[in-house]
Design an enzyme around this catalytic site. Structure first.
Site, PDB file in Angstrom:
ATOM      1  N   LYS A  22      10.034  15.506 -20.286  1.00  0.00           N
ATOM      2  CA  LYS A  22       9.498  15.871 -21.620  1.00  0.00           C
ATOM      3  C   LYS A  22       8.306  16.812 -21.465  1.00  0.00           C
ATOM      4  CE  LYS A  22       6.500  13.030 -23.786  1.00  0.00           C
ATOM      5  NZ  LYS A  22       5.214  13.654 -24.186  1.00  0.00           N
ATOM      6  N   ASN A  23       7.372  16.457 -20.588  1.00  0.00           N
ATOM      7  CA  ASN A  23       6.129  17.232 -20.497  1.00  0.00           C
ATOM      8  C   ASN A  23       6.285  18.544 -19.757  1.00  0.00           C
ATOM      9  OD1 ASN A  23       4.960  15.325 -22.042  1.00  0.00           O
ATOM     10  ND2 ASN A  23       3.836  14.329 -20.384  1.00  0.00           N
ATOM     11  N   CYS A 123      -5.294  11.660 -31.539  1.00  0.00           N
ATOM     12  CA  CYS A 123      -4.094  10.836 -31.675  1.00  0.00           C
ATOM     13  C   CYS A 123      -4.497   9.419 -31.293  1.00  0.00           C
ATOM     14  CB  CYS A 123      -2.970  11.362 -30.781  1.00  0.00           C
ATOM     15  SG  CYS A 123      -3.244  10.990 -29.061  1.00  0.00           S
ATOM     16  N   ARG A 128      -8.942  14.017 -27.963  1.00  0.00           N
ATOM     17  CA  ARG A 128      -8.149  15.120 -27.416  1.00  0.00           C
ATOM     18  C   ARG A 128      -8.535  16.496 -27.990  1.00  0.00           C
ATOM     19  NH1 ARG A 128      -2.115  12.974 -26.688  1.00  0.00           N
ATOM     20  NH2 ARG A 128      -2.091  14.540 -25.045  1.00  0.00           N
ATOM     21  N   ASP A 313      -0.140   8.478 -17.620  1.00  0.00           N
ATOM     22  CA  ASP A 313       1.072   8.186 -18.395  1.00  0.00           C
ATOM     23  C   ASP A 313       1.878   7.029 -17.813  1.00  0.00           C
ATOM     24  OD1 ASP A 313       1.874  11.614 -19.323  1.00  0.00           O
ATOM     25  OD2 ASP A 313       0.340  10.213 -19.983  1.00  0.00           O
ATOM     26  N   ARG A 405      10.219   9.560 -28.883  1.00  0.00           N
ATOM     27  CA  ARG A 405       9.554  10.831 -28.587  1.00  0.00           C
ATOM     28  C   ARG A 405       9.664  11.163 -27.096  1.00  0.00           C
ATOM     29  NH1 ARG A 405       3.801  11.702 -31.132  1.00  0.00           N
ATOM     30  NH2 ARG A 405       4.302  13.629 -30.073  1.00  0.00           N
TER      31      ARG A 405
HETATM   32  C1  EPZ Z   1      -0.792  16.215 -21.123  1.00  0.00           C
HETATM   33  O1  EPZ Z   1      -1.628  16.094 -22.256  1.00  0.00           O
HETATM   34  C2  EPZ Z   1       0.410  15.330 -21.375  1.00  0.00           C
HETATM   35  N1  EPZ Z   1       1.128  15.796 -22.566  1.00  0.00           N
HETATM   36  C3  EPZ Z   1      -0.034  13.882 -21.586  1.00  0.00           C
HETATM   37  O2  EPZ Z   1       1.139  13.078 -21.722  1.00  0.00           O
HETATM   38  C4  EPZ Z   1      -0.797  13.429 -20.333  1.00  0.00           C
HETATM   39  O3  EPZ Z   1      -1.280  12.133 -20.539  1.00  0.00           O
HETATM   40  C5  EPZ Z   1      -1.976  14.387 -20.072  1.00  0.00           C
HETATM   41  O4  EPZ Z   1      -1.478  15.739 -19.943  1.00  0.00           O
HETATM   42  C6  EPZ Z   1      -2.723  14.040 -18.793  1.00  0.00           C
HETATM   43  O5  EPZ Z   1      -1.854  14.072 -17.695  1.00  0.00           O
HETATM   44  C7  EPZ Z   1       1.987  16.837 -22.454  1.00  0.00           C
HETATM   45  O6  EPZ Z   1       2.148  17.423 -21.393  1.00  0.00           O
HETATM   46  C8  EPZ Z   1       2.713  17.233 -23.704  1.00  0.00           C
HETATM   47  P1  EPZ Z   1      -5.222  17.049 -20.767  1.00  0.00           P
HETATM   48  P2  EPZ Z   1      -2.904  17.090 -22.436  1.00  0.00           P
HETATM   49  O7  EPZ Z   1      -5.561  18.325 -21.454  1.00  0.00           O
HETATM   50  O8  EPZ Z   1      -2.571  18.430 -21.897  1.00  0.00           O
HETATM   51  C9  EPZ Z   1      -9.656  16.144 -22.280  1.00  0.00           C
HETATM   52  C10 EPZ Z   1       2.569  11.486 -22.671  1.00  0.00           C
HETATM   53  O9  EPZ Z   1       2.468  10.261 -22.825  1.00  0.00           O
HETATM   54  N2  EPZ Z   1      -9.640  17.530 -22.811  1.00  0.00           N
HETATM   55  O10 EPZ Z   1      -4.962  17.065 -19.292  1.00  0.00           O
HETATM   56  O11 EPZ Z   1      -3.359  16.984 -23.836  1.00  0.00           O
HETATM   57  C11 EPZ Z   1      -8.709  15.247 -23.056  1.00  0.00           C
HETATM   58  O12 EPZ Z   1      -9.352  14.744 -24.197  1.00  0.00           O
HETATM   59  C12 EPZ Z   1       1.363  12.376 -22.945  1.00  0.00           C
HETATM   60  O13 EPZ Z   1       3.612  12.074 -22.298  1.00  0.00           O
HETATM   61  C13 EPZ Z   1     -10.810  18.059 -23.367  1.00  0.00           C
HETATM   62  O14 EPZ Z   1     -11.845  17.403 -23.435  1.00  0.00           O
HETATM   63  O15 EPZ Z   1      -3.954  16.388 -21.472  1.00  0.00           O
HETATM   64  C14 EPZ Z   1      -8.394  14.168 -22.056  1.00  0.00           C
HETATM   65  O16 EPZ Z   1      -9.429  13.216 -22.065  1.00  0.00           O
HETATM   66  C15 EPZ Z   1       0.160  11.587 -23.429  1.00  0.00           C
HETATM   67  N3  EPZ Z   1     -10.774  19.325 -23.841  1.00  0.00           N
HETATM   68  C16 EPZ Z   1      -8.399  14.912 -20.717  1.00  0.00           C
HETATM   69  O17 EPZ Z   1      -9.116  16.135 -20.939  1.00  0.00           O
HETATM   70  C17 EPZ Z   1      -9.637  20.097 -23.783  1.00  0.00           C
HETATM   71  O18 EPZ Z   1      -9.677  21.264 -24.215  1.00  0.00           O
HETATM   72  C18 EPZ Z   1      -7.008  15.252 -20.185  1.00  0.00           C
HETATM   73  O19 EPZ Z   1      -6.344  15.983 -21.154  1.00  0.00           O
HETATM   74  C19 EPZ Z   1      -8.467  19.544 -23.221  1.00  0.00           C
HETATM   75  C20 EPZ Z   1      -8.492  18.258 -22.729  1.00  0.00           C
END
Ligand code: EPZ
Length: 427
Positions: A22-23, A123, A128, A313, A405
């Protein structure tokens, strides 16, 4: 809304196919915006999020078609063609349903010079924010305006220019947006502190297949040599390492023995190591991974971390497995601030888990009991299903749309393994 009814106590055994990730799919789909030629993606999982993304793409004037697949097939082939874009706006009503839509920002900005995307908001698992994404675009010369719940990114005259992007945190989404924007920027871009997830490597594989020149993917420093244009491609989505890890936990909690066909063990070493530490036999076999649990589930101490660390995850699913273990396990969630919503529901099934801030202490119990439980987010829902498979009696997991999802035809895959699982409409 549907629910899933599970009669616990059945030992899982057999073989299931692991679907496309998915990701990975959610970052490969927007690559269609980067070219006016057709992009064909194979092994796309049949998931609600993929359907939502397909619908989102049509908002920009992208034509999409799905090749004929037999009803029993897993995965689909989708061709997307963005000959010309008729809009560069991703509206609120679509983005609010799927925050992953935010990765259309980079390709729209790179291709059309502008992108207007509804702010995704938080969410269930956390706030996020997208500040890292926006800073990355500014490093490529874009100007960013945030107003009325939308973010508007505008490229300078002449288009984005290559630059140096330093991410404060190896954000997966920010790395994806930066890569897609940089692929059509003039000149070279360096992304420092880039995410190293396999899905990033898969995205770079597609961008290179479309004519981009990228090196360092899978490391913290990625170099992109921007192109004037990219061409179409046909590309296969990588297998889903989180789905594979989830089914491994499900097999283990039932004392079962399962082969995960198509799973790539190289993408999931931290997950497999945690399972081995918990006493689960994990072996790489031809074309997949074999998982067997015939002894007690032992206590482990695990902290989630960016790849190659233990994936956030997988935290909820591992926790479910550890509930029915011996000893006391300690889990620490370092990525998201609110990713323990499965805990109260697991405790209602007889688990004994205490949380304090980012840490969860899991005291293993002899027995879990079936209960009616509520899914709250995608991975929490799977942890409730995993617990239900090993609980005595019947478990009903409500709000199944969370599971749909991220898990392709879940009940069919569990049925292939001998679980007694039924999907029921709740009207
Ligand atoms: C991706 O989300 C995945 N989603 C998530 O999977 C996964 O948990 C996450 O990466 C971490 O591995 C998809 O790929 C669609 P991040 P993403 O940006 O990109 C903070 C699932 O269950 N952050 O690596 O949103 C954020 O708040 C989902 O399949 C900022 O502060 O994750 C978080 O605490 C859930 N500012 C951390 O970084 C930003 O601009 C990691 O987020 C971006 C992120």
């Amino acid at each position: 809304m549907d629910k899933i009814i599970i009669e616990g106590g059945k030992r899982l055994s057999g073989t299931i196919p692991i679907s496309g990730a998915k990701n990975a799919a959610l970052t490969l789909l927007p690559c269609a915006l980067l070219t006016d030629e057709p992009l064909t993606l194979r092994n796309l999982p049949r998931l609600a999020d993929i359907d939502s993304f397909q619908h989102l793409m049509t908002q920009f004037g992208v034509s999409t078609s799905i090749a004929g697949t037999r009803p029993g097939d897993f995965g689909r082939v989708m061709t997307l063609e963005a000959t010309r874009l008729t809009s560069t706006t991703a509206p609120y009503d679509l983005v609010r349903k799927m925050r992953a839509s935010i990765v259309v920002l980079g390709p729209l900005l790179a291709r059309a010079g502008e992108a207007i995307v509804s702010l995704p908001g938080g969410c269930a698992i956390g706030n996020r924010p997208i500040d890292f994404h926006l800073k990355a675009f500014e490093a490529l010369g874009a100007t960013i305006e945030v107003a009325n719940g939308y973010v508007r990114a505008i490229a300078p005259d002449g288009g984005l220019k290559g630059g140096k992007i330093t991410l404060p945190f190896p954000s997966v989404g920010a790395t994806e947006n930066a890569l897609m924007a940089a692929s059509l920027a003039q000149g070279d871009t360096v992304i420092e502190n880039a995410a190293r997830e396999p899905e990033i490597v898969d995205l770079c594989g597609l961008l290179c297949a479309m004519g981009c020149e990228i090196s360092g993917q899978g490391t913290s420093r990625i170099l992109v040599h921007g192109q004037n244009r990219l061409h179409g491609a046909t590309y296969k989505v990588m297998p889903d390492r989180i789905e594979a890890g989830s089914f491994a936990c499900a097999a283990a909690i039932t004392g079962g023995e399962v082969t995960l066909q198509g799973a790539a063990s190289g993408d999931m070493e931290a997950t497999l190591q945690a399972l081995r530490d918990a006493g689960v036999a994990v072996e790489e076999v031809k074309g997949g991974i074999h998982v067997a649990a015939d002894g007690p589930i032992r206590e482990v101490t695990v902290s989630t971390a960016p790849y190659p660390g233990f994936p956030t995850d997988m935290q909820a699913q591992l926790m479910a497995l550890l509930c029915k273990g011996v000893g006391t396990s300690v889990l620490t969630e370092t990525i998201f601030e609110n990713r323990y919503m499965h805990v109260p529901e697991l405790n209602r099934m007889g688990a004994n888990i205490e949380t304090s801030g980012r840490t969860a202490i899991v005291h293993g119990v002899e027995k879990l009991t079936g209960a009616e439980v509520m899914a709250t987010d995608l991975r929490a829902s799977m942890s409730l299903v995993i617990a239900g498979l090993a609980a005595e009696g019947e478990t009903q997991v409500h709000r199944l749309y969370h599971l749909d999802r991220g898990y392709e035809r879940l009940e069919e895959k569990f049925a292939l393994l001998g679980a007694q699982v039924e999907r029921v409409g709740e009207g």
